[in-house]
Scaffold this motif. Structure first.
Motif, short mmCIF file in Angstrom:
data_model
loop_
_atom_site.label_atom_id
_atom_site.label_comp_id
_atom_site.label_asym_id
_atom_site.label_seq_id
_atom_site.Cartn_x
_atom_site.Cartn_y
_atom_site.Cartn_z
N THR A 11 0.83 -1.20 0.00
CA THR A 11 0.00 0.00 0.00
C THR A 11 0.88 1.26 0.00
O THR A 11 2.04 1.23 0.38
CB THR A 11 -0.94 0.04 1.22
OG1 THR A 11 -0.18 0.24 2.42
CG2 THR A 11 -1.73 -1.25 1.33
N ALA A 35 -0.95 -0.76 -4.45
CA ALA A 35 -2.16 -0.01 -4.14
C ALA A 35 -1.84 1.42 -3.73
O ALA A 35 -0.86 1.67 -3.02
CB ALA A 35 -2.92 -0.71 -3.01
N CYS A 58 -6.88 2.20 -4.16
CA CYS A 58 -7.38 1.69 -2.89
C CYS A 58 -7.31 2.79 -1.84
O CYS A 58 -6.25 3.40 -1.64
CB CYS A 58 -6.55 0.48 -2.43
SG CYS A 58 -7.07 -0.22 -0.84
N ASN A 59 -8.41 3.02 -1.17
CA ASN A 59 -8.46 3.89 0.00
C ASN A 59 -8.40 2.99 1.22
O ASN A 59 -9.39 2.35 1.58
CB ASN A 59 -9.75 4.71 -0.02
CG ASN A 59 -9.91 5.56 1.23
OD1 ASN A 59 -9.01 5.63 2.08
ND2 ASN A 59 -11.07 6.19 1.36
N VAL A 60 -7.25 2.93 1.88
CA VAL A 60 -7.07 1.97 2.97
C VAL A 60 -7.98 2.26 4.16
O VAL A 60 -8.22 1.37 4.98
CB VAL A 60 -5.61 1.89 3.43
CG1 VAL A 60 -4.70 1.43 2.29
CG2 VAL A 60 -5.12 3.21 4.02
N SER A 65 -13.10 -0.86 0.10
CA SER A 65 -12.05 -0.63 -0.89
C SER A 65 -10.89 -1.59 -0.69
O SER A 65 -10.34 -2.14 -1.65
CB SER A 65 -11.56 0.83 -0.80
OG SER A 65 -10.56 1.09 -1.74
N VAL A 66 -10.51 -1.81 0.56
CA VAL A 66 -9.43 -2.77 0.87
C VAL A 66 -9.83 -4.18 0.45
O VAL A 66 -9.04 -4.90 -0.16
CB VAL A 66 -9.09 -2.72 2.36
CG1 VAL A 66 -8.14 -3.86 2.74
CG2 VAL A 66 -8.47 -1.38 2.73
N GLU A 68 -11.84 -5.14 -1.86
CA GLU A 68 -11.80 -5.26 -3.32
C GLU A 68 -10.37 -5.37 -3.84
O GLU A 68 -10.09 -6.14 -4.76
CB GLU A 68 -12.50 -4.06 -3.96
CG GLU A 68 -14.02 -4.10 -3.87
CD GLU A 68 -14.62 -5.33 -4.53
OE1 GLU A 68 -14.20 -5.65 -5.67
OE2 GLU A 68 -15.47 -5.98 -3.91
N ALA A 69 -9.46 -4.63 -3.24
CA ALA A 69 -8.06 -4.68 -3.68
C ALA A 69 -7.45 -6.04 -3.40
O ALA A 69 -6.70 -6.58 -4.23
CB ALA A 69 -7.27 -3.58 -2.97
N CYS A 117 -6.21 -3.72 6.09
CA CYS A 117 -5.36 -4.43 5.12
C CYS A 117 -4.81 -5.72 5.71
O CYS A 117 -4.75 -6.75 5.01
CB CYS A 117 -4.21 -3.53 4.67
SG CYS A 117 -4.73 -2.13 3.65
#
Length: 244
Positions: A11, A35, A58-60, A65-66, A68-69, A117
């Motif tokens: 990230t 990411a 990705c917006n941690v 969003s996490v 999906e990543a 994450c």
């Protein structure tokens, strides 16, 4: 090739330490899901590495969003072996004047984001059954208290998070460690006035900023089998600025 055929999720990979770590991992044989919140910067920094890197927005601080990543990592590469929690933000707020939204932003990205994450990545590692390595980036500010209050708190929280999940995940063969950088030559440091930089360097016994590749080399060590019996530890890379 210490990371041959490994799959990593990094990230904050568009610049600074995250970019250096992603590049180093690819050089050591890994495939990387890189990411960041900024897709254009990701493509600019890592585009020449081709299909060895999959860039993902990705917006941690957003658990969906996490998730999906991490699913993208499974879709492209079938598994996950390494997580580097590098994404982070800072601020210049004094304690008495820190607005709620500034506190929530820094804690949300630096600490809650690392939790999201780690949780999603560990679930995929457990599913794969081959263990793994989680590396959480903290800061020497967590040891010295020198820095904005919310930043120090978030980075100190990272150390506690590491210790807690290291114990819980050990039975799955997943190692969890904290990498603790000192002042490092990143874009975040570029705007510091010369007089402030001079004072900062006086506090570093080795007398200079750390290079991003120096951080990346330690991250590679922690991700590799060279660190196979190391978990729950804080590894300081700060030129002697503070001791753990």
């Amino acid at each position: 090739m210490k990371l041959q055929n490994k799959v990593a999720f990094v990230t904050g990979a568009a610049q600074g330490m995250g970019l250096a770590i992603a590049r180093r991992f690819v050089g050591e044989g890994a495939r990387v899901v890189a990411a960041d919140i900024n897709l254009d910067s990701l493509r600019e920094g890592l585009g020449e590495l081709g299909d060895k890197v999959v860039p993902v927005v990705c917006n941690v601080a957003d658990s969906a969003s996490v998730a999906e990543a991490v699913k993208l990592a499974e879709k492209h590469f079938g598994r996950l072996d390494i997580l580097v929690n590098n994404a982070g933000v800072g601020g210049l707020d004094s304690f008495l004047d820190t607005p709620d939204e500034s506190w929530q932003r820094v804690i949300g990205v630096n600490l809650t984001g690392a939790f999201y994450c780690a949780r999603e990545s560990a679930r995929l590692m457990v599913k794969g059954g081959a263990g793994g390595s989680i590396i959480n980036l903290s800061s020497t500010s967590a040891l010295t208290g020198e820095g904005p209050n919310h930043y120090c708190a978030s980075k100190a929280g990272i150390m506690g998070l590491t210790r807690g999940i290291a114990r819980e995940l050990a039975g799955h063969g997943i190692r969890v460690n904290t990498l603790v950088p000192g002042p490092t030559d990143t874009p975040m440091m570029a705007g510091i006035p010369d007089d402030m930089m001079a004072d900062l360097l006086k506090a570093v016994p080795l007398g200079r900023l750390c290079g991003t590749d120096e951080i990346a080399r330690v991250a590679t060590f922690l991700a590799s089998e060279d660190a196979s019996f190391i978990t729950g530890q804080n590894i300081a890379v700060n030129g002697g600025m503070a001791f753990i």
